[in-house]
Design a protein around this motif. Structure first.
Motif, PDB file in Angstrom:
ATOM      1  N   GLU A 144       4.960 -16.908   6.614  1.00 40.24           N
ATOM      2  CA  GLU A 144       6.151 -16.055   6.551  1.00 40.24           C
ATOM      3  C   GLU A 144       6.596 -15.669   7.963  1.00 40.24           C
ATOM      4  O   GLU A 144       7.438 -14.787   8.138  1.00 40.24           O
ATOM      5  CB  GLU A 144       5.843 -14.784   5.750  1.00 40.24           C
ATOM      6  N   LYS A 151       8.195 -14.951  11.379  1.00 36.19           N
ATOM      7  CA  LYS A 151       9.580 -14.894  11.837  1.00 36.19           C
ATOM      8  C   LYS A 151       9.627 -14.206  13.192  1.00 36.19           C
ATOM      9  O   LYS A 151       8.885 -13.254  13.443  1.00 36.19           O
ATOM     10  CB  LYS A 151      10.464 -14.101  10.865  1.00 36.19           C
ATOM     11  N   PHE A 174       7.093 -11.256  13.451  1.00 37.16           N
ATOM     12  CA  PHE A 174       6.611 -10.786  12.153  1.00 37.16           C
ATOM     13  C   PHE A 174       5.709 -11.864  11.559  1.00 37.16           C
ATOM     14  O   PHE A 174       6.155 -12.980  11.286  1.00 37.16           O
ATOM     15  CB  PHE A 174       7.780 -10.493  11.219  1.00 37.16           C
ATOM     16  N   THR A 190       4.056 -11.365   8.681  1.00 35.96           N
ATOM     17  CA  THR A 190       4.444 -11.346   7.270  1.00 35.96           C
ATOM     18  C   THR A 190       5.857 -10.784   7.213  1.00 35.96           C
ATOM     19  O   THR A 190       6.231  -9.951   8.031  1.00 35.96           O
ATOM     20  CB  THR A 190       3.503 -10.480   6.404  1.00 35.96           C
ATOM     21  N   SER A 191       6.637 -11.253   6.258  1.00 40.66           N
ATOM     22  CA  SER A 191       8.038 -10.833   6.217  1.00 40.66           C
ATOM     23  C   SER A 191       8.564 -10.656   4.803  1.00 40.66           C
ATOM     24  O   SER A 191       9.760 -10.428   4.617  1.00 40.66           O
ATOM     25  CB  SER A 191       8.909 -11.849   6.969  1.00 40.66           C
ATOM     26  N   ARG A 192       7.705 -10.770   3.801  1.00 38.20           N
ATOM     27  CA  ARG A 192       8.119 -10.570   2.423  1.00 38.20           C
ATOM     28  C   ARG A 192       7.556  -9.244   1.906  1.00 38.20           C
ATOM     29  O   ARG A 192       6.589  -8.709   2.467  1.00 38.20           O
ATOM     30  CB  ARG A 192       7.649 -11.744   1.557  1.00 38.20           C
ATOM     31  N   LEU A 236      12.270  -5.235   8.230  1.00 40.92           N
ATOM     32  CA  LEU A 236      12.843  -6.311   7.412  1.00 40.92           C
ATOM     33  C   LEU A 236      12.936  -5.960   5.933  1.00 40.92           C
ATOM     34  O   LEU A 236      13.408  -6.771   5.131  1.00 40.92           O
ATOM     35  CB  LEU A 236      11.992  -7.583   7.570  1.00 40.92           C
ATOM     36  N   ASN A 277       5.418  -4.690   6.823  1.00 39.10           N
ATOM     37  CA  ASN A 277       4.964  -6.029   7.194  1.00 39.10           C
ATOM     38  C   ASN A 277       4.158  -5.949   8.485  1.00 39.10           C
ATOM     39  O   ASN A 277       4.222  -4.962   9.216  1.00 39.10           O
ATOM     40  CB  ASN A 277       6.148  -6.980   7.390  1.00 39.10           C
ATOM     41  N   CYS A 334       3.454  -6.997  12.240  1.00 43.40           N
ATOM     42  CA  CYS A 334       4.357  -7.356  13.337  1.00 43.40           C
ATOM     43  C   CYS A 334       3.609  -7.288  14.670  1.00 43.40           C
ATOM     44  O   CYS A 334       2.786  -6.394  14.894  1.00 43.40           O
ATOM     45  CB  CYS A 334       5.548  -6.398  13.344  1.00 43.40           C
TER      46      CYS A 334
END
Length: 442
Positions: free
Chosen positions: A30, A32, A45, A47-49, A421, A429, A431
């Motif tokens: 994920e 980003k 990031f 994780t982004s979900r 996000l 998330n 970061c």
């Protein structure tokens, strides 16, 4: 199709990940890169979900011993710990059967330690991260027992909690124990502290025990007449513990230190009644960072334009009545560094307004300090010059928790948890925030 491939495909198709929480399970990247709209800092990031991720508390290691993975908490696979590769973004489930409380990533070995409930007892569990990650990548996972070892079982009578810390020697795990166990080791006639403050917390007794993760031996460390919290080990100096008197806010004496054999118990930073000391974190062999808060309005004074508002659903604590005249800026406040040997304290920085620093950390080489505030902004401090730089502001005051910054072992990056996000403005998330290249070259 290979059995492990079938398992992975099934997990990807299931609506409920709890139904398929197998150790070694892999999830797609994920990762980003996002530019902070205010500061221009390039954020990564991992994780982004909206899984409901959160980082390990800033008092404990985040990175695995090889420096490639970060351990974090998530609901992506139910109540299981996850690892994310900082470079590739690959996500791997690294526990099976759940965990309780703190996750302890070893700094010298690829191991993970935590408590797990076993009926009324607690198990100390060791995970061989190296084998989990290697076998997961190769698609040849065995059963959970081949990667997880029960190092000790703590009886219910110990009242052991998940507030744990792995010693620098990686042989002993420090564990908080409850009032009945602690009382057995208190000197006769010890005066117990009552609850303190409006949250009715802080009453004693409580204690700390240590468990040998190789032999399972259990030894009592110390009992105190107040509620214990935030146990952490000095990761550079075996046998040294820092902990706090937990009240949910201002304590009569927040920070404490003790040796693993129970000797040397003393206040770490002896605080004045008007000081609101919080969120101590061991940052080097001889140093502990802590926040001396300046978040409360001064009674009778003209309020600043950006004075902190009243409590926002528990998100910005300390605004409620009952804490006394503490945490104001009538006296010095800010991000403080205390030397464990000389006992000298230096304030290295403070935000010019607002809440002041709340959660703090520092690079182990002594060059930088970092802290967040109630606005979820993140500030970097050059300890040599006391220059302060705003790194990022985009993490939403509605976020489920504060950023909780932690430096990487090499002092070049800072991990936070962020809601930047999140569509709901709350979900966090994982970061990574870089220390500016120009600062690293100084």
């Amino acid at each position: 199709m290979r059995p492990y491939a079938i398992l992975t495909l099934c997990c990807a198709l299931l609506a409920s990940v709890d139904a398929c929480a197998a150790i070694g399970q892999r999830f797609p990247s994920e990762r980003k890169e996002v530019v902070d709209p205010v500061t221009g800092t390039r954020l990564t990031f991992l994780t982004s979900r909206p899984h409901g991720d959160s980082k390990i508390y800033q008092t404990h290691p985040q990175w695995t011993a090889d420096g490639q993975w970060l351990i974090f908490r998530s609901r992506l696979a139910g109540n299981e710990a996850m690892a994310v590769n900082e470079k590739t973004g690959d996500i791997v489930q690294v526990t099976e059967g759940g965990y309780e409380g703190m996750l302890n990533a070893a700094r010298k070995s690829m191991k993970l330690y935590f408590l797990r409930r076993a009926g009324d007892d607690r198990q100390v569990v060791e995970v061989d991260l190296a084998r989990v990650l290697a076998d997961s990548a190769a698609g040849r996972m065995g059963d959970a027992a081949s990667y997880q070892r029960v190092a000790a079982t703590l009886p219910a009578s110990m009242e052991a909690y998940g507030d744990t810390a792995l010693d620098a020697d990686e042989e002993w795990l420090y564990v908080r124990v409850g009032p009945h166990e602690a009382a057995r080791h208190l000197a006769p006639g010890t005066k117990l502290e009552p609850a303190f403050g409006p949250r009715k917390m802080g009453a004693g007794p409580a204690g700390i025990a240590r468990v040998n993760v190789r032999t399972g031996e259990v030894r009592h460390v110390v009992s105190v007449p107040f509620q214990v919290g935030h146990i952490q080990a000095n990761l550079w100096n075996p046998g040294e513990i820092v902990f706090c008197w937990e009240t949910g806010g201002k304590s009569p004496q927040r920070t404490w230190t003790v040796k693993a054999d129970g000797s040397g118990l003393r206040p770490l930073y002896p605080e004045a009644p008007y000081e609101w000391v919080t969120h101590e974190a061991v940052i080097g062999k001889d140093e502990v960072a802590l926040a001396i808060m300046g978040h409360r309005a001064i009674p009778g004074a003209v309020a600043a334009v950006d004075a902190p508002a009243t409590d926002v659903g528990g998100a910005n604590p300390g605004q409620d009545d009952g804490w006394g005249r503490t945490g104001t800026r009538e006296k010095p406040s800010g991000l403080a560094i205390v030397n464990l040997r000389t006992r000298q304290m230096q304030i290295v920085g403070q935000t010019p307004s607002g809440s002041g620093f709340w959660h703090v950390h520092g690079s182990s080489d002594g060059r930088f300090a970092v802290g967040d505030d109630f606005s979820r902004s993140l500030y970097l401090i050059d300890r040599a010059s006391h220059e302060m730089k705003l790194l990022t502001t985009g993490h939403k005051t509605t976020a489920a928790d504060h950023p909780h910054p932690t430096f990487s072992p090499d002092g070049t990056r800072i991990e936070i948890q962020s809601a930047m996000l999140s569509a709901d403005g709350r979900t966090l998330n994982i970061c990574i925030v870089p220390v500016p290249e120009a600062w690293l070259k100084r």
